[in-house]
Design an enzyme around this catalytic site. Structure first.
Site, PDB file in Angstrom:
ATOM      1  N   VAL A 212       0.855  -1.374  -0.076  1.00 38.76           N
ATOM      2  CA  VAL A 212       0.089   0.091  -0.145  1.00 38.76           C
ATOM      3  C   VAL A 212       0.715   1.223  -0.026  1.00 38.76           C
ATOM      4  O   VAL A 212       1.805   1.433   0.694  1.00 38.76           O
ATOM      5  CB  VAL A 212      -1.048  -0.077   1.233  1.00 38.76           C
ATOM      6  CG1 VAL A 212      -0.064  -0.097   2.518  1.00 38.76           C
ATOM      7  CG2 VAL A 212      -1.879   1.195   1.190  1.00 38.76           C
ATOM      8  N   SER A 213       0.600   1.952  -0.985  1.00 36.87           N
ATOM      9  CA  SER A 213       1.356   3.438  -0.918  1.00 36.87           C
ATOM     10  C   SER A 213       2.799   3.296  -1.127  1.00 36.87           C
ATOM     11  O   SER A 213       3.305   2.483  -1.992  1.00 36.87           O
ATOM     12  CB  SER A 213       1.031   4.201   0.437  1.00 36.87           C
ATOM     13  OG  SER A 213       1.219   5.723   0.166  1.00 36.87           O
ATOM     14  N   TRP A 214       3.770   3.727  -0.335  1.00 36.56           N
ATOM     15  CA  TRP A 214       5.063   3.502  -0.366  1.00 36.56           C
ATOM     16  C   TRP A 214       5.370   2.009  -0.547  1.00 36.56           C
ATOM     17  O   TRP A 214       6.269   1.644  -1.216  1.00 36.56           O
ATOM     18  CB  TRP A 214       5.696   4.035   0.868  1.00 36.56           C
ATOM     19  CG  TRP A 214       7.325   4.010   1.003  1.00 36.56           C
ATOM     20  CD1 TRP A 214       8.106   5.019   0.411  1.00 36.56           C
ATOM     21  CD2 TRP A 214       8.110   2.871   1.345  1.00 36.56           C
ATOM     22  NE1 TRP A 214       9.384   4.663   0.704  1.00 36.56           N
ATOM     23  CE2 TRP A 214       9.210   3.301   1.207  1.00 36.56           C
ATOM     24  CE3 TRP A 214       7.756   1.563   1.686  1.00 36.56           C
ATOM     25  CZ2 TRP A 214      10.590   2.718   1.533  1.00 36.56           C
ATOM     26  CZ3 TRP A 214       8.771   1.030   2.177  1.00 36.56           C
ATOM     27  CH2 TRP A 214      10.260   1.341   1.898  1.00 36.56           C
TER      28      TRP A 214
END
Length: 286
Positions: free
Chosen positions: A108-110
């Protein structure tokens, strides 16, 4: 390495030596028989294991592995910087020590960038890939400046008043479910300044975009249409660049739709990763 149980999680927690680093690793249900490979999960920047533990708890039919990045959660500070290559190598060693073979990879995300890199670096170990609220790295369409400046400020972990004041700007739809904001904030533990800085530096100049057309994996891209940090267009870029990818858009989903839209997210994961399909509401195919 030592193992212990923590509450309220049902995970086994271990301090493991891998890639020359000591990391806090959590895993769920690895000693239980399953028809599904476990998930290797890469978290968002600065986030600790507890932040995403509710997702791991709900996927009861499969194993789940996650670790605190150096300087986050309860993993010690990094002594030297790292990059996606070295951290993927470290994650691969963790899987070896846990006696695991093929896994489904999720980020998720980074952590979505890390998941992409791990899949490209270890294609034989990766079965399927799930990318949540993420981008192709440096070549991305940035979110709203107000959200990005607050996202990069470590005060969001250290100062409860700062987090409470700017939560909607940072994460969007988290406030739409009663008690969800407080529950999420209560699970966060501030990263160290060095740990946070090294995570920011790790992706400096990194992009997966040139390699994505050669990614021979089934890929699910999950995005929220109200994400102020990672706009939906980034998911469209990923899905168009990866040959066998599909994009699912969660209506009203901010950056943390994985938690705010938990029922729909779990149903979608089970459908994609091979468990019996569960009807999901509140999403639309892109």
């Amino acid at each position: 390495m030592t193992a212990s149980k923590t509450e309220p999680m049902t995970a086994t927690i271990e301090m493991m030596e891998a890639g020359g680093r000591t990391l806090r690793v959590a895993h769920w249900r690895l000693d239980e028989k399953s028809d599904h490979p476990p998930i290797l999960f890469f978290n968002g920047i600065g986030a600790n294991i507890e932040a995403v533990a509710p997702l791991a708890e709900r996927l009861t039919e499969r194993g789940f592995v996650m670790f605190d990045m150096p300087g986050t959660g309860e993993s010690p500070d990094p002594t030297v910087p790292y990059n996606p290559f070295t951290m993927s190598w470290t994650a691969n060693q963790i899987l070896d020590q846990l006696g695991l073979g093929e896994v489904d990879v999720m980020g998720v995300s980074w952590g979505g960038a890390m998941a992409q890199h791990f899949t490209l670096q270890y294609p034989k170990r990766t079965r399927r890939l799930v990318l949540v609220a993420t981008t192709a790295g440096m070549l991305m369409v940035p979110g709203k400046p107000a959200a990005l400046t607050k996202m990069a400020n470590p005060r969001r972990y250290i100062d409860p008043d700062f987090m409470n004041e700017h939560f909607m700007t940072l994460y969007g739809g988290m406030t739409k479910r009663a008690g969800s904001k407080e529950d999420h904030i209560g699970r966060l533990k501030p990263p160290s300044p060095r740990g946070y800085l090294y995570q920011l530096l790790a992706m400096l100049g990194w992009t997966s975009l040139p390699a994505l057309p050669f990614m021979a994996k089934e890929v699910l891209v999950m995005m929220g249409d109200e994400d102020q940090i990672v706009p939906l267009i980034n998911g469209r870029i990923l899905a168009s660049a990866i040959p066998n990818a599909r994009l699912e858009v969660f209506e009203g989903g901010g950056h943390l739709f994985l938690l705010t839209h938990a029922d729909e997210s779990v149903a979608m994961l089970r459908e994609f990763l091979g468990a019996p399909e569960t009807k999901a509401e509140g999403r639309r195919a892109a």
